[in-house]
Design an enzyme around this catalytic site. Structure first.
Site, short mmCIF file in Angstrom:
data_model
loop_
_atom_site.label_atom_id
_atom_site.label_comp_id
_atom_site.label_asym_id
_atom_site.label_seq_id
_atom_site.Cartn_x
_atom_site.Cartn_y
_atom_site.Cartn_z
N ASP A 13 7.99 -9.16 -2.72
CA ASP A 13 8.87 -7.94 -2.98
C ASP A 13 9.28 -8.21 -4.64
O ASP A 13 10.57 -7.34 -4.82
CB ASP A 13 10.03 -7.57 -2.03
CG ASP A 13 9.70 -7.60 -0.60
OD1 ASP A 13 8.59 -6.90 -0.04
OD2 ASP A 13 10.11 -8.38 0.26
N LYS A 16 5.32 -6.35 -7.34
CA LYS A 16 3.66 -6.40 -7.55
C LYS A 16 3.02 -5.27 -7.81
O LYS A 16 2.17 -5.14 -8.44
CB LYS A 16 3.13 -7.48 -6.76
CG LYS A 16 3.56 -9.03 -6.84
CD LYS A 16 2.93 -9.85 -5.92
CE LYS A 16 3.22 -9.68 -4.72
NZ LYS A 16 4.78 -9.78 -3.91
N GLY A 40 3.52 -4.93 1.44
CA GLY A 40 3.84 -3.39 1.45
C GLY A 40 4.17 -3.31 -0.09
O GLY A 40 5.26 -3.83 -0.56
N HIS A 41 3.45 -2.47 -0.81
CA HIS A 41 3.47 -2.10 -2.05
C HIS A 41 3.54 -0.87 -2.36
O HIS A 41 3.17 -0.03 -2.02
CB HIS A 41 2.13 -2.52 -2.89
CG HIS A 41 1.78 -4.04 -3.03
ND1 HIS A 41 0.68 -4.61 -3.07
CD2 HIS A 41 2.53 -5.12 -2.63
CE1 HIS A 41 0.72 -5.96 -3.22
NE2 HIS A 41 1.92 -6.49 -2.83
N GLN A 225 2.78 -10.97 -0.94
CA GLN A 225 3.81 -11.85 -0.90
C GLN A 225 4.09 -12.69 -1.97
O GLN A 225 4.09 -12.19 -3.13
CB GLN A 225 3.37 -13.03 0.40
CG GLN A 225 3.30 -12.34 1.64
CD GLN A 225 2.01 -11.75 2.09
OE1 GLN A 225 1.00 -12.49 1.96
NE2 GLN A 225 2.04 -10.68 2.49
P1 IMP Z 1 4.35 -12.99 8.46
O1 IMP Z 1 3.65 -13.14 7.16
O2 IMP Z 1 4.45 -11.54 9.08
O3 IMP Z 1 3.89 -13.92 9.15
O4 IMP Z 1 5.99 -13.40 8.12
C1 IMP Z 1 6.13 -14.47 7.74
C2 IMP Z 1 7.35 -14.57 6.65
O5 IMP Z 1 6.90 -13.80 5.52
C3 IMP Z 1 8.59 -13.64 7.25
O6 IMP Z 1 9.86 -13.90 6.45
C4 IMP Z 1 8.26 -12.30 6.33
O7 IMP Z 1 9.44 -11.38 6.19
C5 IMP Z 1 7.84 -12.83 5.12
N1 IMP Z 1 6.94 -11.81 4.52
C6 IMP Z 1 5.51 -11.62 4.78
N2 IMP Z 1 4.89 -10.60 4.13
C7 IMP Z 1 5.75 -10.18 3.16
C8 IMP Z 1 5.66 -9.33 1.86
O8 IMP Z 1 4.91 -8.83 1.68
N3 IMP Z 1 7.11 -9.42 1.34
C9 IMP Z 1 8.12 -9.95 1.74
N4 IMP Z 1 8.37 -10.79 2.64
C10 IMP Z 1 6.99 -10.98 3.43
#
Ligand code: IMP
Length: 429
Positions: A13, A16, A40-41, A225
């Site tokens: 977040d 990007k 989520g962009h 991420q």
């Molecule tokens: P997962 O990727 O859904 O397995 O989540 C694992 C961790 O990564 C959690 O803390 C999510 O909130 C975090 N996370 C996954 N994708 C994103 C992203 O695009 N932005 C921010 N946090 C993310």
């Protein structure tokens, strides 16, 4: 012409999406290489907001080729909805502008069910995943029981692989997680629809990216991420299930490491995190709430409120060291208007010792307390600023302090969501 990789240097977040959209104007091809619709962009173009979960953030530039690479995990229903929504608004007018790797793994309904049920069982120790099935899909990939996009096109092979997988998954779902089993026939039926809709995009995407690089095209590699969510180098186990370091762009896009010429790191001028896990500079008070409100810090994918805190130079330094960042894009400086003083974490103190790099263990993270330096704030809104020299003196001092604290030059400064609210200081191709 070597490719440029864009990576997040915090917990995701960082903004990007906006930066990739901006750089995409000068690129020919934009490639996502890991993760799935956990990302989520958010893009704001001409006042119109677009949220992308799977399609690369170059899609708002007609004619650019957007590639979903071999390292991704793809939920077909989400992708089809995203394509339909983009087409309804006039984007993706030509199917050749979107490419989907036949090697990407498919997120199936049981991956989502397992992800959510496991998180419920973890209770207080929950990772706070996005519940999109990302972890279970990557687990199957590593266990060599996953189903790839290309497999959807071999109905008999798909049926066999699904049958084998479901035998295990249904047992696990029912006996250990207390969930309902899935019927193979239902998933086979869904896959028929997916095959029909996705066929125009499916290709050997890695070969197309290598060919583009060979032809001298400008390729942008879009990270998802952030560094601290990297499965090896992040705040394990509170991480995602893929690598977020720039090095993973090579394997995830199917290109040699020498093909990556530059790395741009994105850093928000304060810090946020969604989900559980360590966050030394977190502000659990009115200041944190203010950052959340002013920065609109709610997850673009899940709508969850983000945890907010001061800028942490320790984690960004780590990201720069691991990814070889050549230039930083600092984002959302406008959100800090009106805060005074503004604190920056320059080191951690762990058991009485000062550390400028983060610990590797959970035990270390639990003991890390931030060492702050305070900087004076400013009150002027920044959204209309278009040159570094026009920033209020304290705002300029703040970004210069961050640049020195993290040890990489500033390439871009973003002072609002719009494309035009950007100051470019260095070329990144
Ligand atoms: P997962 O990727 O859904 O397995 O989540 C694992 C961790 O990564 C959690 O803390 C999510 O909130 C975090 N996370 C996954 N994708 C994103 C992203 O695009 N932005 C921010 N946090 C993310």
């Amino acid at each position: 012409m070597p490719a440029t990789a864009v990576i997040g240097t915090q917990w995701g977040d960082e903004g990007k999406g906006k930066i990739v959209d901006l750089l995409a104007a000068d690129a020919d091809m934009i490639v996502r290489y890991h993760g799935g619709n956990n990302a989520g962009h958010t893009l704001v173009v001409a006042g119109e907001k677009t949220i992308l979960n799977l399609v690369p953030a170059g899609v708002l530039h007609p004619g650019k080729v957007c590639v979903m690479g071999p390292g991704m995990v793809v939920d077909p229903d989400v992708l089809i909805r995203e394509i339909d929504a983009l087409k309804a608004r006039g984007y993706l007018a030509d199917d050749r502008w979107l490419r989907l790797s036949d090697q990407a793994h498919v997120i199936l309904p049981y991956h989502r069910a397992i992800d959510r049920a496991r998180e419920r069982m973890r209770e207080a120790g929950a990772i706070g995943t996005t519940g999109r099935g990302i972890g279970p899909a990557y687990e199957d990939k590593m266990a060599r029981t996953g189903i790839r996009v290309g497999d959807l096109f071999d109905e008999a092979g798909f049926r066999d692989a699904l049958g084998r997988s479901l035998r295990e998954k249904n047992e696990y779902l029912q006996a250990l997680l207390g969930e309902k089993p899935f019927e193979a026939a239902d998933i086979i039926e869904m896959a028929r629809g997916w095959r029909h809709r996705l066929a125009p995009y499916v290709t050997d995407a890695g070969a197309e990216v290598r060919a583009a690089i060979g032809d001298g095209k400008r390729v942008l590699l879009e990270g998802a991420q952030g560094m601290l969510l990297d499965v090896d180098h992040g705040t394990y186990p509170y991480v995602t299930s893929s690598n977020c370091v720039a090095g993973s762009a090579s394997a995830g896009a199917g290109i040699p490491p020498q093909a990556i010429g530059r790395v741009v790191g994105i850093a928000k001028t304060y810090t946020t995190r969604v989900g559980g896990g360590p966050f030394p500079t977190e502000l659990d008070d009115a200041l944190g709430e203010r950052l959340r409100a002013d920065g609109d810090e709610y997850g673009a994918t899940t709508g969850r409120p983000r945890r907010c805190g001061w800028f942490d130079a320790v984690v960004v330094r780590h990201a720069i060291a691991l990814s070889g960042v050549d230039g930083i894009a600092f984002t959302k400086l406008d959100v800090l208007t009106g805060m005074d003083p503004i604190r920056v974490c320059v080191a951690y103190e762990i058991d009485g010792t000062r550390h400028v790099m983060p610990p590797a263990t959970q035990r270390g993270w639990a003991r890390a307390t931030p060492v702050y330096e305070d900087l004076p704030g400013w009150t002027e809104p920044l959204g209309a600023v278009r040159a570094l020299g026009d920033l209020p003196a304290n705002a300029r001092r703040y970004v210069e302090f961050l640049t020195k604290a993290v040890g990489a030059p500033m390439a871009i400064l973003s002072i609002g969501a719009g494309r035009e609210q950007t100051i470019r200081l260095r070329d990144v191709f």
